[in-house]
Design an enzyme around this catalytic site. Structure first.
Site, short mmCIF file in Angstrom:
data_model
loop_
_atom_site.label_atom_id
_atom_site.label_comp_id
_atom_site.label_asym_id
_atom_site.label_seq_id
_atom_site.Cartn_x
_atom_site.Cartn_y
_atom_site.Cartn_z
CG HIS A 107 -0.72 0.08 2.56
ND1 HIS A 107 0.04 -1.45 3.03
CD2 HIS A 107 -0.35 0.66 3.49
CE1 HIS A 107 1.28 -1.22 4.19
NE2 HIS A 107 0.92 0.19 4.86
CG HIS B 16 1.22 5.37 3.85
ND1 HIS B 16 -0.03 5.61 4.92
CD2 HIS B 16 1.52 4.57 3.94
CE1 HIS B 16 0.21 4.64 6.38
NE2 HIS B 16 1.69 3.73 5.09
P1 AMP Z 1 1.76 0.77 7.33
O1 AMP Z 1 2.58 1.44 9.09
O2 AMP Z 1 2.53 1.15 6.41
O3 AMP Z 1 1.94 -0.84 7.00
O4 AMP Z 1 0.67 1.48 7.59
C1 AMP Z 1 -0.62 0.44 7.35
C2 AMP Z 1 -1.92 1.42 7.52
O5 AMP Z 1 -3.03 0.79 7.49
C3 AMP Z 1 -1.90 2.01 8.87
O6 AMP Z 1 -1.69 3.90 8.49
C4 AMP Z 1 -3.50 2.36 9.28
O7 AMP Z 1 -3.96 3.63 9.93
C5 AMP Z 1 -4.50 1.54 8.52
N1 AMP Z 1 -5.44 0.77 8.33
C6 AMP Z 1 -5.24 -0.39 8.72
N2 AMP Z 1 -6.37 -1.20 9.20
C7 AMP Z 1 -6.92 -0.19 8.26
C8 AMP Z 1 -8.73 -0.75 7.21
N3 AMP Z 1 -9.28 -1.37 7.92
N4 AMP Z 1 -9.25 0.50 7.26
C9 AMP Z 1 -8.33 1.90 6.56
N5 AMP Z 1 -6.81 1.84 6.62
C10 AMP Z 1 -6.69 0.95 8.13
#
Ligand code: AMP
Ligand code: ZN
Length: 135
Positions: free
Chosen positions: A99, A101
């Site tokens: 993913h 951001h």
């Molecule tokens: P990372 O540290 O790059 O893996 O970031 C994971 C991101 O996913 C974090 O910013 C979380 O807030 C987001 N996240 C986790 N679960 C969900 C969800 N169900 N819906 C939307 N965002 C999510």
């Protein structure tokens, strides 16, 4: 992948605020936003991160990142975006489905992402790192 939260969002098994979809990707709002409109662009194919993804998937994700960035600028009247990708647990990747951001910015002071601009890499270190990369 059955126990992957983002795969479940893609399949519609978990609700998300989906803001964009194309053949290869979706984008939805981050549940814990750093700024209003903070979104995640996610390939429909389950791969862990950019290091694990084939070039077509990387291209598709970044094409979507550009479109989502434009969408956020247009709709939220943001002035810019920070585009961030964490690859690997050591880099603070928590969800192991690729993913990117996309974090809309409204003001240079509205968010302090990290202290990255306060580099502690000295000139000598840069030379050493450069040599290691190009050798
Ligand atoms: P990372 O540290 O790059 O893996 O970031 C994971 C991101 O996913 C974090 O910013 C979380 O807030 C987001 N996240 C986790 N679960 C969900 C969800 N169900 N819906 C939307 N965002 C999510
Ligand atoms: Zn997944």
């Amino acid at each position: 992948m059955t126990d992957c939260i983002f795969c479940k969002i893609i399949k519609g098994e978990i609700r998300a605020y989906k803001i964009y979809e194309d053949e290869y990707c979706i984008a939805f709002l981050d549940i814990n936003p750093l700024n209003p409109g903070h979104s995640l662009v996610v390939p429909k194919l389950h791969v862990e991160n950019i290091l694990d993804a084939d070039d077509e998937t990387v291209s598709a994700v970044f094409r979507a990142v550009k479109r989502v960035s434009r969408l956020l600028l247009d709709k939220l009247k943001a002035s810019g975006v920070n585009v961030l990708h964490n690859a690997g647990r050591e880099a603070n990747q928590e969800v192991m489905h690729f993913h990117v951001h996309v974090i809309p910015r409204y003001d240079p002071h509205d968010l302090k992402l990290t202290d990255w601009w306060r580099s502690n890499v000295k000139k000598l270190d840069l030379e050493e790192i450069y040599r290691r990369i190009v050798s």
